[in-house]
Scaffold this motif. Structure first.
Motif, PDB file in Angstrom:
ATOM      1  N   PHE A 281       0.876  -1.177   0.000  1.00 58.00           N
ATOM      2  CA  PHE A 281       0.000   0.000   0.000  1.00 58.00           C
ATOM      3  C   PHE A 281       0.911   1.224   0.000  1.00 58.00           C
ATOM      4  O   PHE A 281       1.841   1.307   0.813  1.00 58.00           O
ATOM      5  N   LEU A 282       0.662   2.159  -0.910  1.00 56.04           N
ATOM      6  CA  LEU A 282       1.560   3.303  -1.092  1.00 56.04           C
ATOM      7  C   LEU A 282       0.927   4.600  -0.618  1.00 56.04           C
ATOM      8  O   LEU A 282      -0.285   4.787  -0.705  1.00 56.04           O
ATOM      9  N   SER A 283       1.774   5.500  -0.130  1.00 55.16           N
ATOM     10  CA  SER A 283       1.296   6.796   0.334  1.00 55.16           C
ATOM     11  C   SER A 283       1.048   7.721  -0.861  1.00 55.16           C
ATOM     12  O   SER A 283       1.606   7.511  -1.947  1.00 55.16           O
ATOM     13  N   PRO A 284       0.252   8.773  -0.680  1.00 55.57           N
ATOM     14  CA  PRO A 284      -0.045   9.679  -1.802  1.00 55.57           C
ATOM     15  C   PRO A 284       1.179  10.424  -2.338  1.00 55.57           C
ATOM     16  O   PRO A 284       1.158  10.887  -3.474  1.00 55.57           O
ATOM     17  N   ASP A 285       2.250  10.516  -1.534  1.00 52.45           N
ATOM     18  CA  ASP A 285       3.416  11.293  -1.966  1.00 52.45           C
ATOM     19  C   ASP A 285       4.613  10.428  -2.347  1.00 52.45           C
ATOM     20  O   ASP A 285       5.748  10.913  -2.403  1.00 52.45           O
ATOM     21  N   PHE A 286       4.394   9.141  -2.651  1.00 51.27           N
ATOM     22  CA  PHE A 286       5.539   8.264  -2.901  1.00 51.27           C
ATOM     23  C   PHE A 286       6.303   8.659  -4.163  1.00 51.27           C
ATOM     24  O   PHE A 286       7.541   8.564  -4.213  1.00 51.27           O
ATOM     25  N   ILE A 287       5.609   9.128  -5.206  1.00 53.24           N
ATOM     26  CA  ILE A 287       6.295   9.560  -6.429  1.00 53.24           C
ATOM     27  C   ILE A 287       7.096  10.826  -6.162  1.00 53.24           C
ATOM     28  O   ILE A 287       8.264  10.950  -6.573  1.00 53.24           O
ATOM     29  N   HIS A 288       6.495  11.756  -5.440  1.00 53.55           N
ATOM     30  CA  HIS A 288       7.172  12.992  -5.058  1.00 53.55           C
ATOM     31  C   HIS A 288       8.440  12.685  -4.260  1.00 53.55           C
ATOM     32  O   HIS A 288       9.513  13.265  -4.515  1.00 53.55           O
ATOM     33  N   LEU A 289       8.338  11.754  -3.315  1.00 52.71           N
ATOM     34  CA  LEU A 289       9.484  11.418  -2.474  1.00 52.71           C
ATOM     35  C   LEU A 289      10.597  10.774  -3.299  1.00 52.71           C
ATOM     36  O   LEU A 289      11.788  11.084  -3.100  1.00 52.71           O
ATOM     37  N   LEU A 290      10.248   9.887  -4.227  1.00 49.20           N
ATOM     38  CA  LEU A 290      11.266   9.246  -5.048  1.00 49.20           C
ATOM     39  C   LEU A 290      12.024  10.260  -5.909  1.00 49.20           C
ATOM     40  O   LEU A 290      13.233  10.120  -6.130  1.00 49.20           O
ATOM     41  N   LYS A 291      11.325  11.290  -6.370  1.00 53.76           N
ATOM     42  CA  LYS A 291      12.003  12.348  -7.144  1.00 53.76           C
ATOM     43  C   LYS A 291      13.007  13.094  -6.270  1.00 53.76           C
ATOM     44  O   LYS A 291      14.136  13.373  -6.702  1.00 53.76           O
ATOM     45  N   LEU A 292      12.611  13.389  -5.020  1.00 50.68           N
ATOM     46  CA  LEU A 292      13.528  14.061  -4.102  1.00 50.68           C
ATOM     47  C   LEU A 292      14.714  13.159  -3.757  1.00 50.68           C
ATOM     48  O   LEU A 292      15.867  13.631  -3.676  1.00 50.68           O
ATOM     49  N   MET A 293      14.458  11.872  -3.558  1.00 59.50           N
ATOM     50  CA  MET A 293      15.533  10.942  -3.232  1.00 59.50           C
ATOM     51  C   MET A 293      16.496  10.784  -4.404  1.00 59.50           C
ATOM     52  O   MET A 293      17.719  10.684  -4.203  1.00 59.50           O
ATOM     53  N   SER A 294      15.968  10.767  -5.618  1.00 58.66           N
ATOM     54  CA  SER A 294      16.833  10.665  -6.802  1.00 58.66           C
ATOM     55  C   SER A 294      17.763  11.867  -6.903  1.00 58.66           C
ATOM     56  O   SER A 294      18.961  11.723  -7.190  1.00 58.66           O
ATOM     57  N   ALA A 295      17.214  13.055  -6.659  1.00 58.26           N
ATOM     58  CA  ALA A 295      18.036  14.264  -6.698  1.00 58.26           C
ATOM     59  C   ALA A 295      19.090  14.242  -5.597  1.00 58.26           C
ATOM     60  O   ALA A 295      20.258  14.606  -5.827  1.00 58.26           O
ATOM     61  N   LEU A 296      18.704  13.794  -4.401  1.00 58.37           N
ATOM     62  CA  LEU A 296      19.646  13.727  -3.281  1.00 58.37           C
ATOM     63  C   LEU A 296      20.742  12.698  -3.555  1.00 58.37           C
ATOM     64  O   LEU A 296      21.904  12.901  -3.181  1.00 58.37           O
ATOM     65  N   LYS A 297      20.385  11.607  -4.197  1.00 58.78           N
ATOM     66  CA  LYS A 297      21.382  10.590  -4.563  1.00 58.78           C
ATOM     67  C   LYS A 297      22.423  11.180  -5.509  1.00 58.78           C
ATOM     68  O   LYS A 297      23.641  10.965  -5.332  1.00 58.78           O
ATOM     69  N   ARG A 298      21.987  11.928  -6.507  1.00 59.84           N
ATOM     70  CA  ARG A 298      22.926  12.537  -7.455  1.00 59.84           C
ATOM     71  C   ARG A 298      23.857  13.522  -6.765  1.00 59.84           C
ATOM     72  O   ARG A 298      25.049  13.595  -7.080  1.00 59.84           O
ATOM     73  N   GLU A 299      23.328  14.251  -5.782  1.00 61.67           N
ATOM     74  CA  GLU A 299      24.099  15.322  -5.147  1.00 61.67           C
ATOM     75  C   GLU A 299      24.985  14.828  -4.003  1.00 61.67           C
ATOM     76  O   GLU A 299      26.117  15.300  -3.842  1.00 61.67           O
TER      77      GLU A 299
END
Length: 468
Positions: A281-299
């Protein structure tokens, strides 16, 4: 002369009677054998082309993907058999009953191979502009729990930005009820793929349970005397394979390879693939969070191999919703909501032999073994402190409960999300804890669970990277 003519008539009449009798017997047997999927099979037999049946499936959501005709049935690759190391036992094995394959099973094998070849993406035109190149791909491993799958679909429906994803359902069980749930997805692009070596498609032969297989608990010396076909290959604990436990690991590894290397619309995909299961079961902001995590991973964490939406402990969202940790990956904590890149996949697929021969029927414990035995370095995972994924399944392969209560699980999860609503959709993320650069490294599995000693499982698992 009259006698010869009379004799000839008698012979012809006898042949006609025999042929009619055989035809009647054959049709009666065919009706008897077609009980597993009667409606779908009849639909298949009546269809004249793939195109006409595809339009029919779109107009009938209950039977979606249950009606395509097999215009060209691909030939499945041969199933690996255990090595014959005792030729003198061949005669004994011939005494054991050989598996029978009914027409219905053969038809469904053909349909599955055809669908995996066609790869029709539903809602493609509807969300063509919403989905951009390299947007998120979500892959759901599905067995046969439609009630939980409905909960997952409902949670996805409420996710912000869901119109941009490609949602792939990977099945190992054909069910009109499950297809109906999939057909209800009208909020993003959808693709269904089917594990072509499921127990359902091979019910009386490997990879299913062959009647000539050894009983689970028979000692090896007795198995050799019996002459069962996998007598030489018990697991580390002396037990013989059980198909119902072997299937999940097979499906997981096949799905991983098929999505990255065989799904044509993802041939050039450079974004993330999120792996989830039917009872998540996924939260409403899971896509938003993955985008932030991807950016943080790059940085800040270029050596992070996996992004995880959360662990099994439901930590409160207060002061945690915008924080992540960087840890050594552990199968018991980070096997849920794993997002990986093509680079991580390519490193993983290089360890095919190790994964496929490790004696543990759990795919996640097998991955844990890879992190200390085969991969170039142990996996680092960036994981959300406040989970964006929840395990709704309170029954299944690893649970002993006799009754499932998806509705009560849904209520619990929704209460958590509603009470933390103002914490969702953080503007940015912080790394609260980071594994030291000179950290202890990967963690080896503390125990091997067995259930994966049969050489046929090893060889079939290794064959997936060779299949076209």
């Amino acid at each position: 002369m009259r006698f010869r003519i009379y004799k000839r008539k008698v012979v012809i009449l006898t042949l006609v009677v025999v042929i009619c009798g055989l035809a009647f017997w054959s049709s009666g047997r065919q009706k008897k054998d077609s009980g597993s999927f009667p409606k779908e099979v009849e639909m298949v037999r009546r269809s004249n082309s793939v195109s006409s049946s595809t339009s029919s499936s779109l107009n009938n959501p209950v039977q979606v993907l249950a009606t395509p005709a097999v215009s060209r049935v691909p030939v499945p690759p041969p199933i690996v058999q255990a090595n014959e190391t005792h030729p003198e036992k061949v005669k004994d094995k011939e005494k054991l009953p050989k598996p029978n394959v009914d027409n219905t099973t053969l038809v469904y094998r053909g349909i599955v191979f055809q669908l995996n070849f066609d790869q029709t993406v539903r809602n493609e035109e509807k969300f063509k502009t919403a989905r951009q190149k390299d947007d998120l791909v979500v892959v759901v491993q599905v067995h046969n729990r439609p009630d939980y799958l409905k909960l997952l679909v409902d949670s996805l429906r409420k996710a912000r930005g869901v119109e941009s994803i490609l949602l792939i359902f990977s099945h190992d069980y054909w069910s009109p009820e499950i297809n109906k749930v999939v057909a209800s997805v009208d909020f993003c692009q959808v693709l269904q793929i089917f594990f072509p070596f499921s127990i359902q498609l091979y019910p009386q032969e490997f990879p299913g349970h062959d009647p000539r297989d050894c009983p689970r608990d028979i000692p090896k010396k007795d198995a050799l005397k019996l002459g069962c076909i996998n007598a030489e290959y018990p697991d580390s604990f002396g037990h013989y394979r059980e198909a119902k436990f072997s299937q999940t690991k097979h499906h997981w590894w096949w799905k991983l390879h098929f999505v990255w290397d065989r799904v044509r619309v993802l041939k050039e995909h450079k974004g993330l693939v999120l792996l989830i299961e039917e009872d998540h079961f996924l939260s409403p902001d899971f896509i938003h969070l993955l985008k932030l995590m991807s950016a943080l991973k790059r940085e800040q964490c270029s050596d992070c191999d996996i992004l995880s939406l959360g662990s099994y402990s439901h930590i409160g969202y207060s002061s945690k919703a915008n924080k992540v940790e960087v840890k050594a990956w552990k199968s018991t904590e980070h096997n849920m909501g794993m997002a990986l890149s093509r680079e991580t996949y390519q490193k993983l697929i290089q360890c095919t032999d190790t994964f496929c021969t490790y004696d543990d029927y759990n795919w996640d414990w097998s991955l844990q073994h890879l992190t200390v035995s085969c991969l170039p370095s142990y996996w680092k995972v960036m994981v959300s402190e406040a989970p964006r994924i929840f395990h709704a399944g309170d029954c299944g392969m690893h649970h002993k409960k006799t009754s499932c209560m998806p509705a009560s699980q849904k209520t619990k999860i929704e209460n958590i999300l509603q009470s933390s609503g103002n914490q969702l959709f953080p503007k940015n993320l912080l790394i609260a804890k980071r594994l030291p650069s000179n950290g202890a490294g990967g963690v080896a599995p503390h125990v091997k669970n067995g259930g994966w000693g049969d050489i046929r499982d090893h060889e079939l698992c290794k064959s997936y990277i060779r299949l076209q």
